[in-house]
Design a protein around this motif. Structure first.
Motif, PDB file in Angstrom:
ATOM      1  N   GLY A   1       0.857  -1.386   0.067  1.00 56.90           N
ATOM      2  CA  GLY A   1       0.005   0.108  -0.094  1.00 56.90           C
ATOM      3  C   GLY A   1       0.794   1.290  -0.028  1.00 56.90           C
ATOM      4  O   GLY A   1       0.337   2.293   0.146  1.00 56.90           O
ATOM      5  N   GLY A   2       2.096   1.265  -0.274  1.00 60.24           N
ATOM      6  CA  GLY A   2       3.065   2.366  -0.323  1.00 60.24           C
ATOM      7  C   GLY A   2       3.237   3.147   0.870  1.00 60.24           C
ATOM      8  O   GLY A   2       3.514   4.118   0.852  1.00 60.24           O
ATOM      9  N   SER A   3       2.893   2.318   2.096  1.00 57.97           N
ATOM     10  CA  SER A   3       2.996   3.267   3.307  1.00 57.97           C
ATOM     11  C   SER A   3       4.228   2.763   3.954  1.00 57.97           C
ATOM     12  O   SER A   3       4.786   1.820   3.850  1.00 57.97           O
ATOM     13  N   ALA A   4       4.766   3.677   4.843  1.00 63.67           N
ATOM     14  CA  ALA A   4       5.937   3.323   5.664  1.00 63.67           C
ATOM     15  C   ALA A   4       5.413   2.345   6.657  1.00 63.67           C
ATOM     16  O   ALA A   4       6.410   1.412   7.326  1.00 63.67           O
ATOM     17  N   LEU A   5       4.171   2.037   7.011  1.00 65.65           N
ATOM     18  CA  LEU A   5       3.910   1.035   8.064  1.00 65.65           C
ATOM     19  C   LEU A   5       3.337  -0.310   7.215  1.00 65.65           C
ATOM     20  O   LEU A   5       3.036   0.001   6.233  1.00 65.65           O
ATOM     21  N   PRO A   6       3.540  -1.339   7.931  1.00 69.29           N
ATOM     22  CA  PRO A   6       3.184  -2.631   7.392  1.00 69.29           C
ATOM     23  C   PRO A   6       1.429  -2.748   7.442  1.00 69.29           C
ATOM     24  O   PRO A   6       1.069  -1.979   8.155  1.00 69.29           O
TER      25      PRO A   6
ATOM     26  N   PRO B   1      -4.043   9.122   1.762  1.00 61.85           N
ATOM     27  CA  PRO B   1      -2.961   7.952   1.901  1.00 61.85           C
ATOM     28  C   PRO B   1      -1.816   8.422   2.686  1.00 61.85           C
ATOM     29  O   PRO B   1      -1.650   9.717   3.020  1.00 61.85           O
ATOM     30  N   ASP B   2      -1.127   7.521   3.011  1.00 67.58           N
ATOM     31  CA  ASP B   2       0.046   7.710   3.994  1.00 67.58           C
ATOM     32  C   ASP B   2       1.200   7.926   3.126  1.00 67.58           C
ATOM     33  O   ASP B   2       1.972   7.095   2.789  1.00 67.58           O
ATOM     34  N   VAL B   3       1.393   9.045   2.819  1.00 70.08           N
ATOM     35  CA  VAL B   3       2.595   9.434   1.779  1.00 70.08           C
ATOM     36  C   VAL B   3       3.444  10.553   2.524  1.00 70.08           C
ATOM     37  O   VAL B   3       2.974  11.357   3.521  1.00 70.08           O
ATOM     38  N   THR B   4       4.596  10.855   2.043  1.00 70.65           N
ATOM     39  CA  THR B   4       5.426  11.897   2.553  1.00 70.65           C
ATOM     40  C   THR B   4       5.550  12.867   1.939  1.00 70.65           C
ATOM     41  O   THR B   4       5.309  13.027   0.691  1.00 70.65           O
ATOM     42  N   VAL B   5       5.800  14.219   2.353  1.00 66.24           N
ATOM     43  CA  VAL B   5       5.974  15.375   1.962  1.00 66.24           C
ATOM     44  C   VAL B   5       7.103  15.981   2.359  1.00 66.24           C
ATOM     45  O   VAL B   5       7.864  15.438   3.304  1.00 66.24           O
ATOM     46  N   PRO B   6       7.721  17.060   1.667  1.00 60.05           N
ATOM     47  CA  PRO B   6       8.766  17.566   2.490  1.00 60.05           C
ATOM     48  C   PRO B   6       9.122  17.867   3.760  1.00 60.05           C
ATOM     49  O   PRO B   6      10.406  17.353   4.367  1.00 60.05           O
ATOM     50  N   SER B   7       8.250  18.041   4.727  1.00 61.06           N
ATOM     51  CA  SER B   7       8.372  18.279   6.066  1.00 61.06           C
ATOM     52  C   SER B   7       8.031  16.977   6.930  1.00 61.06           C
ATOM     53  O   SER B   7       8.012  16.959   8.006  1.00 61.06           O
TER      54      SER B   7
ATOM     55  N   ALA C   1       0.237  11.630  -5.210  1.00 58.05           N
ATOM     56  CA  ALA C   1      -0.593  10.335  -4.603  1.00 58.05           C
ATOM     57  C   ALA C   1      -1.991  10.451  -4.569  1.00 58.05           C
ATOM     58  O   ALA C   1      -2.846   9.721  -4.526  1.00 58.05           O
ATOM     59  N   LEU C   2      -2.522  11.993  -4.446  1.00 60.58           N
ATOM     60  CA  LEU C   2      -3.713  12.135  -4.232  1.00 60.58           C
ATOM     61  C   LEU C   2      -4.647  12.125  -5.561  1.00 60.58           C
ATOM     62  O   LEU C   2      -5.981  12.015  -5.401  1.00 60.58           O
ATOM     63  N   GLY C   3      -4.068  12.377  -6.528  1.00 62.11           N
ATOM     64  CA  GLY C   3      -4.714  12.537  -7.980  1.00 62.11           C
ATOM     65  C   GLY C   3      -5.391  13.901  -7.878  1.00 62.11           C
ATOM     66  O   GLY C   3      -6.438  14.250  -8.494  1.00 62.11           O
ATOM     67  N   ALA C   4      -4.771  15.065  -7.291  1.00 63.62           N
ATOM     68  CA  ALA C   4      -5.247  16.348  -6.989  1.00 63.62           C
ATOM     69  C   ALA C   4      -5.047  17.173  -8.635  1.00 63.62           C
ATOM     70  O   ALA C   4      -3.976  16.689  -9.216  1.00 63.62           O
TER      71      ALA C   4
END
Ligand SMILES: Cc1cc2nc3c(=O)[nH]c(=O)nc-3n(C[C@H](O)[C@H](O)[C@H](O)COP(=O)(O)OP(=O)(O)OC[C@H]3O[C@@H](n4cnc5c(N)ncnc54)[C@H](O)[C@@H]3O)c2cc1C
Length: 511
Positions: A88-93, A419-425, A459-462
């Motif tokens: 699922g592309g997340s940092a968590l399992p 979705p659990d995605v990373t951003v610069p911060s 990842a959002l499809g914005a």
């Protein structure tokens, strides 16, 4: 006190910690003087639950848990199919197996360090009234005690009848006939450590099933479906329990750590908000554990309740916002009840017709992939989608397609968890959990509200010209577009208060 949390199981603990993170003083009440750490109870902790706990400082739970990636399903002696859980592309399992006892211990450590949480153990709630504020009457070893609070979250679990009765609530629904024998063993079983095994009608439990989950520390949870008249004491004294375990693990040395017999239920209270009290976790809903929707959904209740109570107590929203707690979390509980009841109908057929269907599906599944889809050993816990909530503004260009396929989540959009995605911060959800957030695309101005620029088409499809309004529990409330009728929200928002007011106004309008 501002909020009384009644019951310090994992749901009450999570609710107390979330409220404290919002700066709300809490009194956390439990009838037991000390926690009983025996037994594993809930073991399958879902990714978004781990995420909530990580946001509270218990990131260790995801690391300590055993990550399993493969679900194998057998019928009689043959393997039917094996599924890999998507990452699922997340940092968590997607899931870890970790005992509820360990979760409770880790959350207690955080609670001890949290000055805003006043823990009152040995307090048994025996009555509750709401004459303006919430007044909780407790019994203690030193006599009666009274606790007053602005609001309460009732987290008294399945056995919390006194609390439910005081709120005029009861758990409506059904209880299933067959029993389930659950046993934790410690054993060295090479090759079993990363997979969940589900056996339908194995030769060593004919006509019923067995589920085996690996846990950290060479522990395994074995769950046998057993008949209604099953007698654990007789089986242990006569040696049949030993034979049961040996039939599965062969001659490997083992140690029994815990065992218990359960009856499972699908039950739900009619109202999850009663005035100033919100009901959460098993106090509000019971489901069979296949699919792990009990504790995982209770944690989602806690997060939903906490941000709304905090907003009301800060004066950012009127009390009407609390009604959306009932609307959203009751709908989630109804979904969980529907999913787990379908599973139980497959696992514990109620009539001849259901028996025939089960056997037919299992027999065909040996050679027909379409039949494998119908084998129901539990649809794993997933975040609910608040697409019909009065707090969600639907986007006609992103229609909700209904319950997604197993293991999938709905595409991002209004009513759906980010979705659990990373951003610069850092992680986008961590940003969202600090309060209302507006995610803007280039060319969109937002005044007053905390905002962050998002890459278009990520990842959002914005899409260009959009701004996504995200709630403090990381659910998308609305997708705004520059120039459309709702764009005033983007320009006019001067702070969280205004956003909550606007949301609330729409909720009123739909009533
Ligand atoms: C065998 C089994 C396996 C399970 N596996 C899973 C799984 O893998 N994943 C999953 O998500 N869920 C699972 N569950 C469900 C999970 O265990 C429950 O959903 C979870 O314990 C609910 O937590 P809770 O905090 O709502 O309630 P509880 O854990 O029941 O806590 C309630 C608390 O309230 C206190 N209390 C009760 N009455 C009063 C009173 N009158 N006054 C003061 N305090 C009171 C109690 O002492 C207790 O501490 C499983 C359940 C079982 C039985």
């Amino acid at each position: 006190m501002r909020v009384a949390v009644l019951g310090s199981g994992p749901v009450g603990q999570t609710a107390a910690l979330l409220l404290a993170r919002w700066g709300v003083p809490v009194v956390l009440v439990d009838e037991h003087e000390v926690r009983d750490p025996v037994g594993s109870k809930a073991i399958c902790q879902q990714r978004d639950t781990l995420d909530v706990w990580a946001s509270l400082g218990a990131g260790c739970l995801a690391e300590e848990g055993l990550t399993w990636t493969t679900a194998r399903t057998f019928h009689r002696a043959a393997e039917l199919f094996s599924l890999k859980l998507p990452d699922g592309g997340s940092a968590l399992p997607p899931f870890v197996n970790l005992s509820q006892s360990r979760v409770e211990e880790a959350l207690d450590e955080l609670i001890e360090r949290q000055p805003l949480i006043d823990v009152r153990r040995g307090h048994r709630v025996r009555g509750l009234t709401q004459p303006g504020r919430v007044v909780v009457e407790c019994e203690t070893a030193d006599g009666p005690r009274r606790i007053e609070a602005d609001y309460a979250i009732a987290c008294a679990g399945a056995r919390g009848d006194t609390v439910r009765r005081a709120l005029g609530q009861h758990l409506d629904g059904v209880s299933f006939r067959d029993l389930f024998l659950i046993c934790d063993i410690r054993a060295d079983l090479p090759g079993w450590a990363a997979e969940r095994r589900f056996y339908f009608d194995p030769p060593w439990n004919p006509g019923r099933q067995v589920l085996i989950h690996p846990c950290p520390g060479s522990r395994f949870r074995i769950d046998w479906q057993v008949p209604e008249d099953y007698d654990l004491a007789a089986e242990e004294s006569g040696g049949a329990m030993e034979a049961r375990i040996r039939a599965i693990i062969g001659s490997a040395p083992y140690e029994v750590l815990w065992r218990s017999v359960y009856r499972f239920h699908t039950r739900l209270v009619p109202r999850m908000r009663v005035g100033r009290v919100l009901l959460a976790g098993d106090c509000a809903h019971l489901v069979a554990p296949f699919g792990a929707r009990g504790l995982n959904s209770g944690v989602a209740d806690a997060e939903n309740a906490a941000w709304k109570l905090a907003a009301v107590l800060r004066g950012d929203a009127g009390e009407e916002l609390l009604e959306s707690y009932h609307t959203e979390r009751h709908a989630a509980a109804v979904e969980n009840a529907a999913v787990t009841t379908a599973t139980m109908d497959f696992l514990v057929p109620q009539d001849e017709e259901q028996h025939r269907r089960r056997l037919d599906v299992l027999t065909r599944a040996a050679h027909d992939p379409a039949a494998c889809e119908q084998v129901d050993s539990g649809r794993l816990a997933e975040p609910f989608w608040y697409v019909d909530s009065p707090l969600t503004t639907p986007d006609p260009t992103r229609p909700f397609a209904g319950r997604p396929p197993r293991g999938a989540v709905p595409p991002p959009g209004p009513g759906v968890l980010l979705p659990d995605v990373t951003v610069p911060s850092g992680r986008l959800r961590d940003l969202a959990r600090q309060g209302f957030l507006l995610l803007t695309t280039p060319g969109v101005r937002a005044e007053g509200l905390r905002s962050a620029r998002i890459p278009v088409g990520g990842a959002l499809g914005a899409r260009p010209g959009e701004a996504w309004l995200v709630r403090p529990d990381a659910y998308v409330a609305e997708v705004l577009r520059v120039g459309d009728q709702r764009a005033h929200l983007v320009r006019g928002v001067r702070g969280v208060t205004r956003v909550v007011d606007d949301v609330r106004d729409r909720a009123d309008a739909t009533e």
